[in-house]
Design a protein around this motif. Structure first.
Motif, PDB file in Angstrom:
ATOM      1  N   GLY A  62     -11.513  17.198  -2.735  1.00  0.00           N
ATOM      2  CA  GLY A  62     -11.559  16.296  -1.600  1.00  0.00           C
ATOM      3  C   GLY A  62     -10.962  16.930  -0.365  1.00  0.00           C
ATOM      4  N   PRO A  63     -10.882  16.193   0.727  1.00  0.00           N
ATOM      5  CA  PRO A  63     -10.351  16.747   1.977  1.00  0.00           C
ATOM      6  C   PRO A  63      -8.875  17.133   1.899  1.00  0.00           C
ATOM      7  CG  PRO A  63     -10.657  14.370   2.142  1.00  0.00           C
ATOM      8  CD  PRO A  63     -11.317  14.793   0.873  1.00  0.00           C
ATOM      9  N   ASN A  64      -8.155  16.600   0.903  1.00  0.00           N
ATOM     10  CA  ASN A  64      -6.737  16.919   0.766  1.00  0.00           C
ATOM     11  C   ASN A  64      -6.443  17.896  -0.360  1.00  0.00           C
ATOM     12  OD1 ASN A  64      -6.017  15.258   2.917  1.00  0.00           O
ATOM     13  ND2 ASN A  64      -5.938  13.446   1.609  1.00  0.00           N
ATOM     14  N   GLY A  65      -7.491  18.400  -1.019  1.00  0.00           N
ATOM     15  CA  GLY A  65      -7.287  19.411  -2.047  1.00  0.00           C
ATOM     16  C   GLY A  65      -8.002  19.083  -3.345  1.00  0.00           C
ATOM     17  N   SER A  66      -7.520  19.707  -4.415  1.00  0.00           N
ATOM     18  CA  SER A  66      -8.102  19.544  -5.745  1.00  0.00           C
ATOM     19  C   SER A  66      -7.213  18.595  -6.549  1.00  0.00           C
ATOM     20  CB  SER A  66      -8.188  20.904  -6.445  1.00  0.00           C
ATOM     21  OG  SER A  66      -8.649  20.771  -7.775  1.00  0.00           O
ATOM     22  N   HIS A  67      -7.819  17.559  -7.121  1.00  0.00           N
ATOM     23  CA  HIS A  67      -7.051  16.488  -7.751  1.00  0.00           C
ATOM     24  C   HIS A  67      -7.419  16.360  -9.230  1.00  0.00           C
ATOM     25  CE1 HIS A  67      -5.925  14.875  -3.716  1.00  0.00           C
ATOM     26  NE2 HIS A  67      -7.104  15.394  -3.402  1.00  0.00           N
ATOM     27  N   ASP A  68      -6.410  16.436 -10.097  1.00  0.00           N
ATOM     28  CA  ASP A  68      -6.624  16.146 -11.506  1.00  0.00           C
ATOM     29  C   ASP A  68      -6.728  14.636 -11.683  1.00  0.00           C
ATOM     30  OD1 ASP A  68      -6.525  18.795 -12.435  1.00  0.00           O
ATOM     31  OD2 ASP A  68      -4.339  18.773 -12.397  1.00  0.00           O
ATOM     32  N   CYS A  69      -7.675  14.223 -12.531  1.00  0.00           N
ATOM     33  CA  CYS A  69      -7.900  12.799 -12.776  1.00  0.00           C
ATOM     34  C   CYS A  69      -8.011  12.572 -14.274  1.00  0.00           C
ATOM     35  CB  CYS A  69      -9.200  12.321 -12.118  1.00  0.00           C
ATOM     36  SG  CYS A  69      -9.367  12.747 -10.372  1.00  0.00           S
ATOM     37  N   CYS A 124      -4.478  12.028  -9.350  1.00  0.00           N
ATOM     38  CA  CYS A 124      -3.194  12.644  -9.020  1.00  0.00           C
ATOM     39  C   CYS A 124      -3.237  13.295  -7.637  1.00  0.00           C
ATOM     40  CB  CYS A 124      -2.828  13.687 -10.071  1.00  0.00           C
ATOM     41  SG  CYS A 124      -2.658  13.018 -11.743  1.00  0.00           S
ATOM     42  N   THR A 125      -2.076  13.436  -7.035  1.00  0.00           N
ATOM     43  CA  THR A 125      -2.014  14.158  -5.772  1.00  0.00           C
ATOM     44  C   THR A 125      -2.361  15.625  -6.018  1.00  0.00           C
ATOM     45  OG1 THR A 125       0.352  14.576  -6.081  1.00  0.00           O
ATOM     46  CG2 THR A 125      -0.266  12.623  -4.803  1.00  0.00           C
ATOM     47  N   ALA A 126      -2.841  16.277  -4.977  1.00  0.00           N
ATOM     48  CA  ALA A 126      -3.284  17.664  -5.133  1.00  0.00           C
ATOM     49  C   ALA A 126      -2.127  18.598  -5.475  1.00  0.00           C
ATOM     50  CB  ALA A 126      -3.989  18.131  -3.858  1.00  0.00           C
ATOM     51  N   ASP A 127      -0.921  18.284  -5.002  1.00  0.00           N
ATOM     52  CA  ASP A 127       0.233  19.138  -5.258  1.00  0.00           C
ATOM     53  C   ASP A 127       0.847  18.929  -6.633  1.00  0.00           C
ATOM     54  OD1 ASP A 127       0.137  20.468  -2.881  1.00  0.00           O
ATOM     55  OD2 ASP A 127       1.751  19.335  -1.911  1.00  0.00           O
ATOM     56  N   VAL A 129       0.848  -1.195   0.000  1.00  0.00           N
ATOM     57  CA  VAL A 129       0.000   0.000   0.000  1.00  0.00           C
ATOM     58  C   VAL A 129       0.883   1.245   0.000  1.00  0.00           C
ATOM     59  CG1 VAL A 129      -1.741   1.292   1.327  1.00  0.00           C
ATOM     60  CG2 VAL A 129      -1.883  -1.200   1.151  1.00  0.00           C
ATOM     61  N   GLU A 130       0.430   2.284  -0.682  1.00  0.00           N
ATOM     62  CA  GLU A 130       1.152   3.550  -0.725  1.00  0.00           C
ATOM     63  C   GLU A 130       1.398   4.087   0.687  1.00  0.00           C
ATOM     64  OE1 GLU A 130      -3.244   4.298  -1.262  1.00  0.00           O
ATOM     65  OE2 GLU A 130      -1.749   2.908  -2.045  1.00  0.00           O
ATOM     66  N   ARG A 131       2.354   4.988   0.823  1.00  0.00           N
ATOM     67  CA  ARG A 131       2.688   5.557   2.126  1.00  0.00           C
ATOM     68  C   ARG A 131       1.491   6.324   2.673  1.00  0.00           C
ATOM     69  NH1 ARG A 131       7.230   6.599   5.191  1.00  0.00           N
ATOM     70  NH2 ARG A 131       7.269   8.568   6.333  1.00  0.00           N
ATOM     71  N   LEU A 132       0.940   5.839   3.766  1.00  0.00           N
ATOM     72  CA  LEU A 132      -0.306   6.392   4.298  1.00  0.00           C
ATOM     73  C   LEU A 132      -0.143   7.806   4.823  1.00  0.00           C
ATOM     74  CD1 LEU A 132      -1.479   3.148   6.110  1.00  0.00           C
ATOM     75  CD2 LEU A 132      -2.485   4.136   4.042  1.00  0.00           C
ATOM     76  N   GLU A 133       1.077   8.173   5.240  1.00  0.00           N
ATOM     77  CA  GLU A 133       1.329   9.535   5.725  1.00  0.00           C
ATOM     78  C   GLU A 133       1.111  10.578   4.633  1.00  0.00           C
ATOM     79  OE1 GLU A 133       2.974   6.767   8.551  1.00  0.00           O
ATOM     80  OE2 GLU A 133       3.184   6.918   6.360  1.00  0.00           O
ATOM     81  N   ASN A 134       1.084  10.138   3.383  1.00  0.00           N
ATOM     82  CA  ASN A 134       0.880  11.080   2.285  1.00  0.00           C
ATOM     83  C   ASN A 134      -0.592  11.300   1.941  1.00  0.00           C
ATOM     84  OD1 ASN A 134       3.593  11.746   1.917  1.00  0.00           O
ATOM     85  ND2 ASN A 134       3.936   9.861   0.782  1.00  0.00           N
ATOM     86  N   TYR A 135      -1.474  10.747   2.756  1.00  0.00           N
ATOM     87  CA  TYR A 135      -2.870  11.185   2.724  1.00  0.00           C
ATOM     88  C   TYR A 135      -2.967  12.383   3.656  1.00  0.00           C
ATOM     89  CZ  TYR A 135      -4.449   7.158   0.068  1.00  0.00           C
ATOM     90  OH  TYR A 135      -4.655   6.236  -0.937  1.00  0.00           O
ATOM     91  N   ARG A 136      -2.700  13.534   3.100  1.00  0.00           N
ATOM     92  CA  ARG A 136      -2.618  14.795   3.837  1.00  0.00           C
ATOM     93  C   ARG A 136      -2.912  15.912   2.856  1.00  0.00           C
ATOM     94  NH1 ARG A 136       1.758  17.081   1.877  1.00  0.00           N
ATOM     95  NH2 ARG A 136       3.522  15.829   1.132  1.00  0.00           N
ATOM     96  N   PRO A 137      -3.114  17.146   3.317  1.00  0.00           N
ATOM     97  CA  PRO A 137      -3.334  18.249   2.379  1.00  0.00           C
ATOM     98  C   PRO A 137      -2.215  18.316   1.338  1.00  0.00           C
ATOM     99  CG  PRO A 137      -3.854  18.955   4.588  1.00  0.00           C
ATOM    100  CD  PRO A 137      -3.260  17.580   4.719  1.00  0.00           C
ATOM    101  N   GLY A 138      -2.596  18.327   0.072  1.00  0.00           N
ATOM    102  CA  GLY A 138      -1.637  18.333  -1.023  1.00  0.00           C
ATOM    103  C   GLY A 138      -1.276  16.955  -1.526  1.00  0.00           C
TER     104      GLY A 138
END
Length: 246
Positions: free
Chosen positions: A116-123, A74-77, A19-28
């Motif tokens: 979403g709660p972590n920002g705006s995500h391009d998909c 994609c991630t928000a950042d 599983v991906e690094r869970l700490e990176n479920y954060r703003p951005g």
């Protein structure tokens, strides 16, 4: 672009294998996705395909076209450029007709943005691929392709890369993990129930905060390891490669 995979200073959650690094479920960072989530009123999430530093990839059913697709979130950042590159490479403006090399490039079927709660995500929505050559190699106990299969794959890769270069692009990260095989043409006929039976239903592992606190709203309640795609059986299909530029 902010790197969201390796620079979180400490572990906040119990790590989950695959599983991906869970700490990176954060703003951005990553967008939390749940099985059966539906995007744009048409893309129903069925399973995890994989993840990278800047995105998660999901197996979905397009309920409008009744086809299976890959949805990349994609991630928000991140500021992805590959959608414009892929759209350019798969358009017909470069040539009078669709060439063999062009047919091997993964096309973008749809693009959208989610909040979403972590920002705006391009998909973006793309063609579902069967497996990467790296995955096939790792899944084989001999870790080698048969000579005739290797020759076919190498020839198709040369054709795809030559087409990409002819359009003025250079692939910056060409390796076995970025070379994918097309799905068999009858795959879309599978029901979701049959898909889960033949390939595996999602396996959900609870996300646990190390300090016992409740999970923040931007962190999923469960982690999902990527689906194990069955190995490609040896045959000589034409145009089996989907080469993904980066």
């Amino acid at each position: 672009m902010t790197h969201t995979d390796d620079f979180t200073p400490q572990h906040l959650y119990e790590p989950l294998e695959g599983v991906e690094r869970l700490e990176n479920y954060r703003p951005g960072g990553y967008h939390p996705v749940t099985i059966d989530d539906q995007f744009q009123g048409r893309y129903q999430i069925l399973n995890k395909l994989g993840h990278g530093s800047y995105s998660t990839m999901w197996l979905a059913r397009d309920i409008q076209s009744e086809k299976y697709v890959a949805v990349k979130i994609c991630t928000a950042d991140s500021k992805p450029r590959e959608t414009s590159v892929l759209s350019d490479l798969t358009s017909l403006r470069h040539c009078s007709g669709r060439t063999l090399g062009q047919s091997m490039i993964a096309s973008i079927k749809d693009q959208f943005n989610i909040q979403g709660p972590n920002g705006s995500h391009d998909c973006y929505v793309g063609v579902l691929a069967r497996a990467s050559l790296a995955g096939l190699k790792d899944g084989s106990w001999i870790r080698l392709f048969q000579p005739d299969v290797a020759r076919v794959l190498a020839a198709q890769l040369v054709i795809a890369v030559e087409y990409v270069h002819a359009q003025g692009y250079v692939h910056g990260d060409l390796h076995l993990g970025n070379i994918l095989l097309k799905m068999p043409p009858d795959f879309d006929q599978l029901s979701v129930e049959r898909l889960y039976k033949d390939y595996r239903a999602p396996e959900l592992d609870p996300v646990i905060h190390l300090d016992g606190k409740p999970l923040p709203p931007g962190v999923p309640s469960h982690g999902i390891a990527p689906i194990l795609v069955k190995l490609f059986h040896r045959h000589k299909n034409k145009s089996t490669i989907l080469a993904l530029p980066s």
